[in-house]
Design an enzyme around this catalytic site. Structure first.
Site, PDB file in Angstrom:
ATOM      1  N   CYS A  79       0.831  -1.206   0.000  1.00  0.00           N
ATOM      2  CA  CYS A  79       0.000   0.000   0.000  1.00  0.00           C
ATOM      3  C   CYS A  79       0.868   1.261   0.000  1.00  0.00           C
ATOM      4  O   CYS A  79       1.508   1.549  -0.997  1.00  0.00           O
ATOM      5  CB  CYS A  79      -0.983  -0.034   1.163  1.00  0.00           C
ATOM      6  SG  CYS A  79      -2.388   1.086   0.959  1.00  0.00           S
ATOM      7  N   HIS A  91      -3.768  -5.480   1.119  1.00  0.00           N
ATOM      8  CA  HIS A  91      -3.557  -5.805   2.527  1.00  0.00           C
ATOM      9  C   HIS A  91      -4.004  -7.248   2.758  1.00  0.00           C
ATOM     10  O   HIS A  91      -4.995  -7.699   2.200  1.00  0.00           O
ATOM     11  CB  HIS A  91      -4.369  -4.874   3.424  1.00  0.00           C
ATOM     12  CG  HIS A  91      -3.847  -3.477   3.465  1.00  0.00           C
ATOM     13  ND1 HIS A  91      -2.645  -3.149   4.042  1.00  0.00           N
ATOM     14  CD2 HIS A  91      -4.369  -2.316   2.986  1.00  0.00           C
ATOM     15  CE1 HIS A  91      -2.447  -1.843   3.937  1.00  0.00           C
ATOM     16  NE2 HIS A  91      -3.473  -1.320   3.288  1.00  0.00           N
TER      17      HIS A  91
END
Length: 509
Positions: free
Chosen positions: A343, A451
Site C-alpha cells: 500500500c 492488505h
C-alpha cells in the site's frame, strides 16, 4: 424497532471495561466471544468508537477496526462495520480521519471532535445497535470499552464506555493488568470515580496477566471483594501466545517468537504506520525472525525488507529521506536485496508522490510533489476520495494462486513513462494491484496494494521460497501452515485459558 422498549427482551449484553489502556479489554472480549460461541450462543462483538490505524474492510467496503474484525472471527461470523460504527484514524498533529459506519466523512482536530461530532456520533452508535438487534434478535452483544471509563475531563462526551453500558443496561466486567502494578489503586480508584448507578453495573472484576502461582493472589482477591463488594470472577495468567496488538503502542513491544530462524526480515517502523497486522502470518512462520527498523542502518543483514502501509504517505516518505533510510533501502537494493512494499510502501517505492489536496501529509505547496525512493517506475497522485474494497484475484508471480485481501488507500498509481528503463511486470491478473522487477544483480523489488497478502498461504510460501533460493537454502516443499487455521488455533487457545480461570456462569442467564 424501538430498542429502548425492547431491552428487557434481549439477552443481557456483557461489556468489558478497563482500568486503563492496555489492560486487556480486546483479548478478553475475543476470548469471551469464542467461549460463548462454543457454548452455542450467538455472540456479536461491538465497540462504539475505536481509534486505530489497524483497519479491516468488510464485504460491503466498510472500514472498521481490525480488533473488532478479529472478535468477529472469534464469534464465527463475518466482520461488519456496524460492530465498530465510529473509527478514528490518527493522522498526526492532533488530527484524525472520522469514519462512520465504514465510510470516511471528514477530518477533525482533538479539540473540535467532541464539540462537533459527539451528537452525530451517538446517533450512529444507536443506529448500529438497533440494526444489529433487528438482524440478530437472539444475539448477545460482547462490548469493548476504550481506555479508562472514568477520564473525568472527557466523561461528559463519552461515546464508548459508561454511556453505552447505561444505554443497554449491560453487565460490566472491569479488567485490570497486574503486570503494570498498582491494581488495587486502579480498581478502587476507577470504582470510586463512578456514579452509584454506574458502579451498580459492574458485576465482576478480572485480574489480567498474573505471573506465577495464582493461589498467591488469594488474599488480594479477598481484599478486593471485601472492599468493593464485587466478585473477582477471574485471575488470568500471563499468556505467551502471539496475538495482533491493537495499536502502535503495543507494536513497540512486539517481538518475533521465532528462535531457530533461517530468514531474517526487517520491517520499517514508519511514524504513521498502518495495518501492521499484515505481518502476523510472517510472525507465525517458524523459520522467520522479524525485526522492526526505526533508524538508519546497514540493511545487508536482512534477507528481505518490508515497507508497510502508511496513514500519511508524504509525511512518512519525508521521514525516510531525512533519516537516511531511503538511501539505506536504495543501497540494499543495489546489493541484491529483496524488498516488498504494501500500500503506502508500494507508493513510496515509486518515483514521485503528488498530494494536490493535502490528503497524505503534505504541509505546504512545496511538499505537494516529492520524490519517492525510486526503485519502481511508478507515480502516485492522491485524490480526495479513498478506495476501500475486498479483493479476489489471481497472482501471476511468484506463483499462480487465488488471492484474497482488501484495498484501503488514497491515491492512484500509474506507470512513470519517464522511467522506461526500469522494466516492471504485474504481480496479479488485475494489473493495477501490484508490480515487481528483478534487479540486474539479483533480488526483487515488489509492491502491492493488497492488505492481507501474506494471509494467502500459497503466495506466502512461494515468496518465502524465492528468498530461500536466493540464500541457497532448501526449498520448503511441504505446504505452509494455513494462517487462518493458525489464527483459529490461537483464538481457541486464548479462549481455553480464559475459560479455565473465568467464571461467566452468572452472566449467561
Amino acid at each position: 424497532m424501538d430498542l429502548e422498549a425492547k431491552l428487557h427482551e434481549i439477552r443481557k449484553p456483557i461489556m468489558v471495561l478497563g482500568t486503563s489502556s492496555g489492560a486487556g479489554k480486546s483479548l478478553t472480549v475475543t476470548a469471551i466471544c469464542r467461549i460463548l460461541k462454543n457454548l452455542g450462543e450467538e455472540p456479536i462483538p461491538f465497540k462504539g468508537q475505536n481509534m486505530s490505524n489497524n483497519a479491516w474492510i468488510d464485504w460491503e467496503g466498510g472500514e472498521m477496526a481490525y480488533s473488532q474484525a478479529l472478535q468477529a472471527f472469534a464469534c464465527g461470523i463475518n466482520p461488519s462495520a456496524e460492530m465498530n460504527p465510529i473509527l478514528l484514524k490518527p493522522q498526526g498533529n492532533s488530527t484524525s480521519e472520522v469514519i462512520h459506519l465504514g465510510k470516511s466523512i471528514g477530518t477533525t482536530t482533538a479539540q473540535n471532535y467532541y464539540k462537533d461530532w459527539f451528537i452525530p456520533g451517538w446517533e450512529v452508535i444507536k443506529k448500529s445497535l438497533k440494526s444489529i438487534y433487528e438482524l440478530n434478535p437472539n444475539c448477545r452483544l460482547i462490548i469493548e470499552g476504550a481506555g479508562s471509563p472514568v477520564e473525568m475531563n472527557l466523561i461528559h462526551r463519552d461515546l464508548t464506555n459508561l454511556r453505552v453500558a447505561k444505554y443497554l443496561n449491560a453487565n460490566c466486567l472491569l479488567v485490570t493488568d497486574i503486570e503494570r502494578g498498582g491494581v488495587f489503586a486502579q480498581i478502587i480508584g476507577t470504582l470510586e470515580l463512578m456514579k452509584p448507578e454506574e458502579r451498580k453495573l459492574i458485576k465482576g472484576i478480572i485480574i489480567n496477566r498474573f505471573r506465577g502461582d495464582l493461589s498467591l493472589f488469594e488474599d488480594g482477591k479477598k481484599w478486593i471483594e471485601n472492599k468493593t463488594q464485587i466478585p473477582v470472577i477471574g485471575i488470568i495468567p500471563w499468556l505467551n501466545d502471539s496475538f495482533p496488538p491493537e495499536d502502535s503502542l503495543d507494536l513497540i513491544e512486539k517481538k518475533s517468537l521465532s528462535k531457530n530462524h533461517e530468514i531474517k526480515v526487517g520491517i520499517i517502523k514508519l511514524p504513521s504506520i498502518s495495518n501492521f497486522s499484515d505481518f502476523d502470518p510472517l510472525e507465525n512462520e517458524e523459520t522467520i525472525l522479524i525485526e522492526w527498523i526505526r533508524k538508519s542502518k546497514n540493511l545487508s543483514t536482512y534477507d528481505f525488507i518490508i515497507l508497510p502501509g502508511s496513514k500519511q504517505t508524504i509525511k512518512d516518505q519525508k521521514f525516510l529521506e531525512n533519516s537516511g533510510l531511503s538511501q539505506d533501502i536504495r543501497d540494499y537494493s543495489n546489493n541484491e536485496g529483496n524488498i516488498i512494499g504494501i500500500c503506502g510502501g508500494l507508493q513510496m517505492l515509486g518515483t514521485t508522490l503528488e498530494d494536490p489536496y493535502f490528503k497524505e501529509g503534505a504541509k505546504n505547496y512545496s511538499e505537494q510533489k516529492i520524490n519517492g525512493i525510486g526503485l519502481l517506475p511508478l507515480k502516485t497522485t492522491f485524490f480526495k476520495k479513498k478506495l476501500t474494497r475486498q479483493i479476489n484475484t489471481k497472482s501471476i508471480w511468484p506463483c499462480q494462486s487465488q488471492i484474497n485481501g482488501f484495498e484501503i488507500h488514497n491515491g492512484q498509481t500509474i506507470l512513470d513513462d519517464s522511467q522506461s528503463s526500469l522494466k516492471i511486470n504485474p504481480i496479479f491478473e488485475d494489473l493495477d494491484l501490484g508490480w515487481f522487477k528483478e534487479n540486474n544483480k539479483g533480488g526483487t523489488i515488489a509492491g502491492t496494494y493488497i492488505h492481507g497478502i501474506f494471509e494467502n498461504d500459497s503466495w506466502r510460501e512461494q515468496y518465502i521460497n524465492l528468498i530461500r533460493k536466493s540464500k541457497n537454502l532448501p526449498i520448503l516443499n511441504k505446504k505452509s501452515i494455513s494462517y487462518k487455521k493458525k489464527r483459529e488455533s490461537i483464538i481457541d487457545n486464548l479462549a481455553n485459558e480464559f475459560h479455565k480461570h473465568l467464571n461467566l456462569t452468572s452472566f449467561l442467564s
